[in-house]
Design a protein around this motif. Structure first.
Motif, PDB file in Angstrom:
ATOM      1  N   UNK A  22       0.836  -1.195   0.000  1.00 12.97           N
ATOM      2  CA  UNK A  22       0.000   0.000   0.000  1.00 12.97           C
ATOM      3  C   UNK A  22       0.876   1.252   0.000  1.00 12.97           C
ATOM      4  N   UNK A  23       1.966   1.181   0.753  1.00 16.68           N
ATOM      5  CA  UNK A  23       2.907   2.305   0.797  1.00 16.68           C
ATOM      6  C   UNK A  23       3.501   2.555  -0.589  1.00 16.68           C
ATOM      7  N   UNK A  24       3.876   1.465  -1.276  1.00 13.67           N
ATOM      8  CA  UNK A  24       4.455   1.607  -2.617  1.00 13.67           C
ATOM      9  C   UNK A  24       3.462   2.251  -3.575  1.00 13.67           C
ATOM     10  N   UNK A  25       2.193   1.849  -3.450  1.00 12.99           N
ATOM     11  CA  UNK A  25       1.165   2.458  -4.315  1.00 12.99           C
ATOM     12  C   UNK A  25       1.015   3.939  -3.995  1.00 12.99           C
ATOM     13  N   UNK A  26       1.057   4.265  -2.710  1.00 17.76           N
ATOM     14  CA  UNK A  26       0.942   5.670  -2.304  1.00 17.76           C
ATOM     15  C   UNK A  26       2.113   6.479  -2.886  1.00 17.76           C
ATOM     16  N   UNK A  27       3.333   5.890  -2.783  1.00 18.38           N
ATOM     17  CA  UNK A  27       4.528   6.571  -3.310  1.00 18.38           C
ATOM     18  C   UNK A  27       4.389   6.826  -4.803  1.00 18.38           C
ATOM     19  N   UNK A  28       3.883   5.802  -5.502  1.00 14.85           N
ATOM     20  CA  UNK A  28       3.811   5.874  -6.966  1.00 14.85           C
ATOM     21  C   UNK A  28       2.813   6.932  -7.429  1.00 14.85           C
ATOM     22  N   UNK A  29       1.861   7.280  -6.578  1.00 18.95           N
ATOM     23  CA  UNK A  29       0.863   8.277  -6.970  1.00 18.95           C
ATOM     24  C   UNK A  29       1.448   9.689  -7.020  1.00 18.95           C
ATOM     25  N   UNK A  30       2.608   9.881  -6.408  1.00 20.85           N
ATOM     26  CA  UNK A  30       3.198  11.217  -6.396  1.00 20.85           C
ATOM     27  C   UNK A  30       3.814  11.562  -7.739  1.00 20.85           C
ATOM     28  N   UNK A  31       3.850  12.839  -8.044  1.00 18.22           N
ATOM     29  CA  UNK A  31       4.453  13.225  -9.321  1.00 18.22           C
ATOM     30  C   UNK A  31       5.587  14.219  -9.089  1.00 18.22           C
ATOM     31  N   UNK A  32       6.071  14.267  -7.842  1.00 10.08           N
ATOM     32  CA  UNK A  32       7.142  15.212  -7.544  1.00 10.08           C
ATOM     33  C   UNK A  32       8.457  14.726  -8.132  1.00 10.08           C
ATOM     34  N   UNK A  33       9.288  15.686  -8.435  1.00 12.85           N
ATOM     35  CA  UNK A  33      10.590  15.388  -9.009  1.00 12.85           C
ATOM     36  C   UNK A  33      11.479  14.679  -7.986  1.00 12.85           C
ATOM     37  N   UNK A  34      12.212  13.646  -8.398  1.00  8.49           N
ATOM     38  CA  UNK A  34      13.166  13.044  -7.468  1.00  8.49           C
ATOM     39  C   UNK A  34      14.172  14.103  -7.016  1.00  8.49           C
ATOM     40  N   UNK A  35      14.605  14.053  -5.758  1.00  2.00           N
ATOM     41  CA  UNK A  35      15.469  15.114  -5.245  1.00  2.00           C
ATOM     42  C   UNK A  35      16.764  15.280  -6.041  1.00  2.00           C
ATOM     43  N   UNK A  36      17.311  14.159  -6.560  1.00  2.00           N
ATOM     44  CA  UNK A  36      18.587  14.311  -7.276  1.00  2.00           C
ATOM     45  C   UNK A  36      18.400  15.050  -8.613  1.00  2.00           C
TER      46      UNK A  36
END
Ligand code: CUA
Length: 327
Positions: A201-215
């Motif tokens: 569920x956490x992975x699905x939540x993470x995948x819903x984000x569209x923010x740029x990776x910090x690097x």
């Protein structure tokens, strides 16, 4: 469950261990409190006015065995408290190597967090159950304190210095997050939630984000501030190459070495002359006031990525554009 009486719900195994130590401290305190109270009352009644108890003077004798006993027992109790507390404290100071690293920026009056993949959140922290989570924290203004009672962890979040905190949630649920350091008018509103989910569920939540990776965000800042004009490869570079720099022991112009960790990179952005790398001139300008703490964390993530994936993509400093520019 079986949570301690009067204590918040436990969200990690560590919380149980802290509670056990706390129970021991309370038990020892209660034992002596009741013991002393009992004898106060006992003697008050026994030697009350008019009682027939003997008041004949007794010769004071020195009994070594008693002296030693009442010195050694408290010493042992105190040492158990010290050893037990120190062991827990030290463990809390050493996050596991494989911990999930989330960055936290505190500011009046909210928490900004960013996950390694880029997903950002405010006043909420989503984490997977059963996985160690390490927070790299810094403040944009005054001292705050990141406090999650359910994990029995609390750490000040300071301006100008990174602090870390880690925990390993062992059950799914939601926990309170508080700022535990008075930080101004709306301190009491600087609250939030830690949301523990199943890994899937956490992975699905993470995948819903569209923010740029910090690097990636960090590389853009790196280009925007024209860092790549000096931090190039080769003999003529005016500043050290950043490839493979992260966590490397680096010789300094002033003698000695520094390990190029997060703290050093941050210092070098804000106060570039503090620790100049051997063989280079102190020509870098400060970026104090130009980049926020979030931006610095992103640049650090970018520099870190140059050490992790040096074969995957060519870093921008190889472009060679504008190499005559002073930046
Ligand atoms: Cu931030 Cu109190």
């Amino acid at each position: 469950m079986n949570d301690g009486l009067f204590l918040p719900t436990r969200g990690s195994a560590y919380a149980g261990e802290v509670d056990a130590l706390y129970a021991f401290l309370v038990a020892v305190s209660l034992f002596f409190t009741f013991g002393i109270c009992f004898f106060i009352l006992f003697f008050a009644v026994r030697y009350r006015t008019g009682s027939k108890a003997s008041r004949a003077p007794i010769a004071v004798r020195h009994i070594r065995l008693i002296e030693i006993t009442w010195s050694v027992i408290p010493l042992l109790l105190a040492m158990v408290m010290f050893g037990w507390g120190a062991a827990l404290f030290l463990r809390q100071q050493q996050p596991p190597e494989d911990a999930l690293e989330v960055t936290v920026v505190g500011k009046q009056w909210m928490w900004s967090l960013q996950h390694p993949g880029g997903r950002r959140e405010h006043n909420e922290l989503h984490v997977p159950v059963g996985r160690a989570v390490k927070l790299r924290m810094i403040s944009e203004d005054v001292i705050h304190s990141f406090y999650v009672p359910a994990f029995r962890v609390k750490q000040d979040v300071l301006p100008g210095r990174y602090t870390t905190l880690w925990f390993q949630p062992d059950r799914v649920g939601e926990h309170h997050l508080f700022c535990a350091e008075y930080c101004g008018t709306e301190h009491s509103l600087m609250i939030g939630k830690v949301i523990v989910r199943e890994p899937g569920e956490f992975a699905r939540w993470l995948a819903r984000g569209s923010d740029e990776p910090p690097e990636i965000a960090g590389r853009k800042l790196f280009e925007q501030f024209r860092c790549h004009t000096c931090h190039t490869q080769g003999e003529t570079a005016r500043a050290p190459s950043l490839d493979g720099l992260f966590k490397k022991k680096t010789p300094l112009e002033s003698g000695g070495f520094v390990v190029a960790d997060e703290e050093y990179i941050r210092e070098s952005i804000l106060d570039p002359r503090a620790k100049v790398v051997a063989g280079f001139q102190p020509i870098m300008p400060t970026f104090e006031g130009q980049i926020g703490e979030q931006g610095i964390l992103q640049i650090i993530a970018y520099i870190k990525s140059l050490s992790e994936t040096d074969s995957q993509e060519a870093p921008p400093e190889r472009d060679g554009e504008d190499t005559d520019d002073d930046g």
